[in-house]
Design a protein around this motif. Structure first.
Motif, PDB file in Angstrom:
ATOM      1  N   ILE A 225     -12.096 -17.587  14.630  1.00  0.00           N
ATOM      2  CA  ILE A 225     -11.517 -18.647  15.452  1.00  0.00           C
ATOM      3  C   ILE A 225     -11.825 -19.984  14.791  1.00  0.00           C
ATOM      4  CG2 ILE A 225     -11.601 -19.777  17.717  1.00  0.00           C
ATOM      5  CD1 ILE A 225     -12.287 -17.032  18.920  1.00  0.00           C
TER       6      ILE A 225
ATOM      7  N   ARG B  21      -2.663 -20.670   6.973  1.00  0.00           N
ATOM      8  CA  ARG B  21      -2.055 -21.850   7.588  1.00  0.00           C
ATOM      9  C   ARG B  21      -2.983 -23.066   7.563  1.00  0.00           C
ATOM     10  NH1 ARG B  21       2.759 -20.263   9.826  1.00  0.00           N
ATOM     11  NH2 ARG B  21       2.827 -18.004   9.837  1.00  0.00           N
TER      12      ARG B  21
ATOM     13  N   ARG C   2     -14.609 -13.263  15.991  1.00  0.00           N
ATOM     14  CA  ARG C   2     -14.102 -12.518  17.154  1.00  0.00           C
ATOM     15  C   ARG C   2     -13.673 -11.129  16.705  1.00  0.00           C
ATOM     16  NH1 ARG C   2      -8.834 -11.614  19.372  1.00  0.00           N
ATOM     17  NH2 ARG C   2      -8.928 -11.218  21.613  1.00  0.00           N
TER      18      ARG C   2
ATOM     19  N   ALA D  69      -7.332 -17.160  13.831  1.00  0.00           N
ATOM     20  CA  ALA D  69      -7.225 -16.283  14.999  1.00  0.00           C
ATOM     21  C   ALA D  69      -5.869 -16.371  15.690  1.00  0.00           C
ATOM     22  CB  ALA D  69      -8.323 -16.620  16.007  1.00  0.00           C
ATOM     23  N   LEU D  70      -5.232 -17.536  15.637  1.00  0.00           N
ATOM     24  CA  LEU D  70      -3.989 -17.712  16.391  1.00  0.00           C
ATOM     25  C   LEU D  70      -2.755 -17.321  15.592  1.00  0.00           C
ATOM     26  CD1 LEU D  70      -4.810 -21.032  18.262  1.00  0.00           C
ATOM     27  CD2 LEU D  70      -4.652 -18.745  19.244  1.00  0.00           C
ATOM     28  N   HIS D  71      -2.682 -17.786  14.340  1.00  0.00           N
ATOM     29  CA  HIS D  71      -1.442 -17.579  13.587  1.00  0.00           C
ATOM     30  C   HIS D  71      -1.656 -16.923  12.228  1.00  0.00           C
ATOM     31  CE1 HIS D  71      -0.117 -21.173  16.204  1.00  0.00           C
ATOM     32  NE2 HIS D  71       0.099 -20.044  16.822  1.00  0.00           N
TER      33      HIS D  71
ATOM     34  N   ILE E  63       3.843 -12.955  11.856  1.00  0.00           N
ATOM     35  CA  ILE E  63       3.673 -12.971  13.313  1.00  0.00           C
ATOM     36  C   ILE E  63       4.838 -12.252  13.983  1.00  0.00           C
ATOM     37  CG2 ILE E  63       3.514 -14.453  15.351  1.00  0.00           C
ATOM     38  CD1 ILE E  63       2.299 -16.613  13.524  1.00  0.00           C
TER      39      ILE E  63
ATOM     40  N   ALA F  87      -4.679  -9.921  20.700  1.00  0.00           N
ATOM     41  CA  ALA F  87      -4.737 -11.275  20.147  1.00  0.00           C
ATOM     42  C   ALA F  87      -5.471 -12.247  21.062  1.00  0.00           C
ATOM     43  CB  ALA F  87      -3.323 -11.789  19.894  1.00  0.00           C
ATOM     44  N   LEU F  88      -6.033 -13.276  20.446  1.00  0.00           N
ATOM     45  CA  LEU F  88      -6.724 -14.330  21.199  1.00  0.00           C
ATOM     46  C   LEU F  88      -5.745 -15.046  22.128  1.00  0.00           C
ATOM     47  CD1 LEU F  88      -9.323 -16.011  21.583  1.00  0.00           C
ATOM     48  CD2 LEU F  88      -8.559 -17.443  19.686  1.00  0.00           C
ATOM     49  N   ASP F  89      -4.521 -15.241  21.661  1.00  0.00           N
ATOM     50  CA  ASP F  89      -3.478 -15.897  22.457  1.00  0.00           C
ATOM     51  C   ASP F  89      -2.363 -14.879  22.674  1.00  0.00           C
ATOM     52  OD1 ASP F  89      -1.482 -17.495  23.543  1.00  0.00           O
ATOM     53  OD2 ASP F  89      -1.053 -18.541  21.661  1.00  0.00           O
TER      54      ASP F  89
ATOM     55  N   ALA G  63       2.778 -24.126  15.842  1.00  0.00           N
ATOM     56  CA  ALA G  63       2.976 -23.627  14.476  1.00  0.00           C
ATOM     57  C   ALA G  63       4.372 -24.001  13.988  1.00  0.00           C
ATOM     58  CB  ALA G  63       2.783 -22.107  14.436  1.00  0.00           C
TER      59      ALA G  63
ATOM     60  N   ASP H 104       5.102 -27.505  12.682  1.00  0.00           N
ATOM     61  CA  ASP H 104       4.541 -27.788  11.358  1.00  0.00           C
ATOM     62  C   ASP H 104       5.575 -27.529  10.250  1.00  0.00           C
ATOM     63  OD1 ASP H 104       2.280 -28.707   9.982  1.00  0.00           O
ATOM     64  OD2 ASP H 104       1.711 -26.672   9.401  1.00  0.00           O
TER      65      ASP H 104
ATOM     66  N   SER I 293       0.698 -20.735  21.668  1.00  0.00           N
ATOM     67  CA  SER I 293       0.445 -21.742  20.645  1.00  0.00           C
ATOM     68  C   SER I 293       1.467 -21.708  19.512  1.00  0.00           C
ATOM     69  CB  SER I 293      -0.973 -21.552  20.082  1.00  0.00           C
ATOM     70  OG  SER I 293      -1.077 -20.277  19.476  1.00  0.00           O
ATOM     71  N   LEU I 294       2.450 -20.804  19.587  1.00  0.00           N
ATOM     72  CA  LEU I 294       3.428 -20.697  18.497  1.00  0.00           C
ATOM     73  C   LEU I 294       4.283 -21.955  18.354  1.00  0.00           C
ATOM     74  CD1 LEU I 294       4.650 -17.005  18.882  1.00  0.00           C
ATOM     75  CD2 LEU I 294       3.295 -17.953  17.018  1.00  0.00           C
TER      76      LEU I 294
END
Lengths: 121, 445
Positions: free
Chosen positions: B362, B372, B384, B366-368, A49, A82-84, A93, A96, A89-90
């Motif tokens: 998604i 994960r 998507r 999709a996010l990270h 990322i 990106a979706l976000d 992550a 975690d 939302s990091l």
């Protein structure tokens, strides 16, 4: 345990840079955070990322760390596919991340609920 | 010690209206501040102004002003906002018009101008931040360039008797620092005071984000009544310390934890929070709970500013086309992956001219990114596909290729959504502060 048990976090953005705070529920856990939530571990945890460097700033008085992640937002909030795109939302992550058990912890969550059912950090 | 009560009525352009009305009516405020200008908002507003010379200010300006002006006028609460966006003067004229309609004769509205540095910057060889190249390299792609103004012109407008001050691009904390400079007589040379005022502004500028908004994590961080979240009030003392609180009975909560999350929000180096008027230092900040939903914050510091102002430059970045479709039940992930492969091949086969493509599931990656997810296969996934193109027509073709999965793709796909939009990007540069000259226009209803 997960970092989420002892700290909370919020992400913000500036251009292509992400800013993630890590805040101990109990300020006395700052040393524990400082030992285990290093810039290197954050970079490794978010590998794939973050494309630039990770810088850590320390705020012992409030029991917090602040991470600045360069090149983390797919070219920047405004043009990312990106979706976000803000990387909001990091923070989730990062919470975690594994923290070794066995060291004394002052504020571990979730705590027992209070009489009215609330849990109050 | 004398106190000033400042409320934050918005943390972004589309924010809730009722919490601001609640503050105006029962917050007992001296000032109500609306921060409504994200990085890109002003570039969008500039395009609106190109289409309509009387437009280009915040689309909710009229709604917000009609909602709070009567109460603010009756209680002598002054309003400061950056809802002027790309056209503060037109915004001020609109506010004057609304004030006249509401019978608020004599209301003074100030517009702060001078942040628009488009003509100054075009073709300059100033280097860009965070990327290679200079402003000149952007060529005709530039649609706007706005410098972040400081608190000085806002304080000046208040000293001139303005009851409403409307700016374009100004540093967010400056919207709060301006009133504090005016009330407490802080000079632009008093960097310690400006550092403390910047701390106050930074804590309040995102409105609900300090009163329990964007904070809840059930079982870990519970927050009551987020549907009726109260926006913050800062009770600021002359020594620059502040008690952050909210209207009694409103939703949300103010605790040291909510304050800390906002303190560190988007500040990068906490010892060097760069502002037009000051380099603020938050490393010695002290946070103490003094009662239910009352948190005292002090210890902000400041040093002289860098002498440079940040400029946000809006750029044309082409178009983004996107399509989504969902799969559920046993095998959902495999069908989702097959769908992505089909669209990838179709985009190549049909020659869709995309310079960059992205394929997400998604619910999975999709996010990270991949790897994960822990445990079993998700019950449902949403495909998507997004891509960057030079034209709207090409962008539309991306979503269309996802849509054709209905009758040509894997079994059981549903819920297609597609979009295609023009993209405005933002890049930044720094210009010498002395090359920017703010000015004031004061109108009277």
């Amino acid at each position: 345990m997960k970092l989420r048990a002892i700290a909370h976090s919020r992400t913000g953005d500036k251009g292509n840079t992400s800013n993630i705070s890590v805040i101990a529920y109990d300020e006395r856990d700052f040393a524990l955070l400082a030992r285990h939530v290093t810039a290197e571990r954050v970079a490794a945890h978010l590998a794939g990322i973050v494309r630039g460097g990770v810088t850590r700033y320390e705020l012992p008085r409030i029991g917090a760390l602040n991470f600045v992640l360069r090149g983390a937002l797919g070219g920047g909030v405004t043009r990312s596919l990106a979706l976000d795109p803000h990387g909001k939302s990091l923070s989730s992550a990062l919470l975690d991340l594994d923290i070794p058990d066995g060291e004394p912890v002052f504020g571990r969550w979730p705590a027992e609920p209070e009489a009215d059912g609330r849990r109050t950090p | 010690m004398r106190q000033v009560r400042i409320g934050a009525g918005a943390g972004y352009s589309g924010d809730r209206i009722e919490p601001a009305v609640e503050l105006a009516e029962i917050g007992d405020l001296d000032y109500l501040v609306f921060e409504c200008l994200a990085e890109r908002t002003i570039a969008l507003a500039q395009q609106a102004r190109l289409k309509d010379p009387k437009g280009g200010y915040d689309p909710l300006l009229e709604t917000r002003m009609r909602a709070v002006l009567p109460a603010c006028h009756a209680r002598r609460t002054r309003i400061v906002t950056n809802m002027g966006a790309a056209n503060p003067l037109a915004a001020a004229e609109k506010i004057r018009e609304i004030a006249r309609e509401l019978g608020l004769a004599g209301l003074k509205v100030a517009a702060v101008l001078g942040d628009d540095v488009f003509d100054l910057l075009r073709g300059s060889d100033l280097p860009l931040e965070e990327m290679e190249g200079t402003v000149a390299d952007l060529g005709n792609r530039i649609v706007s360039a706005n410098a972040y103004l400081g608190a000085g012109p806002i304080a000046e407008a208040l000293a001139a008797g303005a009851q409403v001050v409307v700016t374009g691009r100004a540093a967010d904390p400056a919207l709060f620092l301006g009133p504090l400079m005016h009330e407490f007589g802080w000079a632009l040379s008093d960097h310690e005071a400006l550092g403390r005022g910047t701390l106050v502004g930074h804590l309040l500028e995102c409105a609900g984000q300090v009163t329990g908004g964007y904070f809840a994590d059930p079982g870990f961080k519970d927050v009551p009544d987020l549907a009726r979240l109260g926006f913050p009030i800062g009770e600021v003392s002359e020594d620059g310390s502040v008690v952050v609180t909210k209207v009694e009975g409103s939703g949300g909560r103010v605790t040291p934890a909510t304050v800390k999350e906002q303190l560190l929000y988007e500040i990068l180096d906490p010892a060097r929070y760069l502002q037009p008027d000051v380099v603020a230092d938050f490393t010695a900040v002290e946070i103490r709970e003094t009662g239910p939903d009352r948190v005292k914050v002090g210890g902000g510091r400041g040093r002289p500013p860098t002498g440079k102002l940040k400029v946000s430059i809006g750029t044309i970045e082409g178009f983004i086309g996107e399509g989504q479709i969902s799969y559920a039940g046993p095998g959902a992930e495999a069908r989702g992956r097959l769908a992505l492969e089909i669209v990838r091949e179709r985009l190549a086969l049909t020659g869709v001219a995309a310079s960059e493509l992205r394929f997400d599931l998604i619910g999975l990656n999709a996010l990270h990114g991949a790897g994960r997810a822990q445990g079993s296969e998700p019950y449902e996934v949403r495909v998507r596909v997004a891509g960057r193109t030079d034209s709207l027509a090409e962008a539309i073709r991306i979503g269309n290729e996802v849509e054709t999965l209905y009758t040509n793709g894997p079994a059981g796909g549903g819920g297609v959504a597609k979009s295609a939009r023009e993209v405005l990007g933002i890049v930044s540069t720094l210009i010498p502060a002395e090359s920017v000259t703010p000015s004031l226009y004061i109108l009277e209803a």
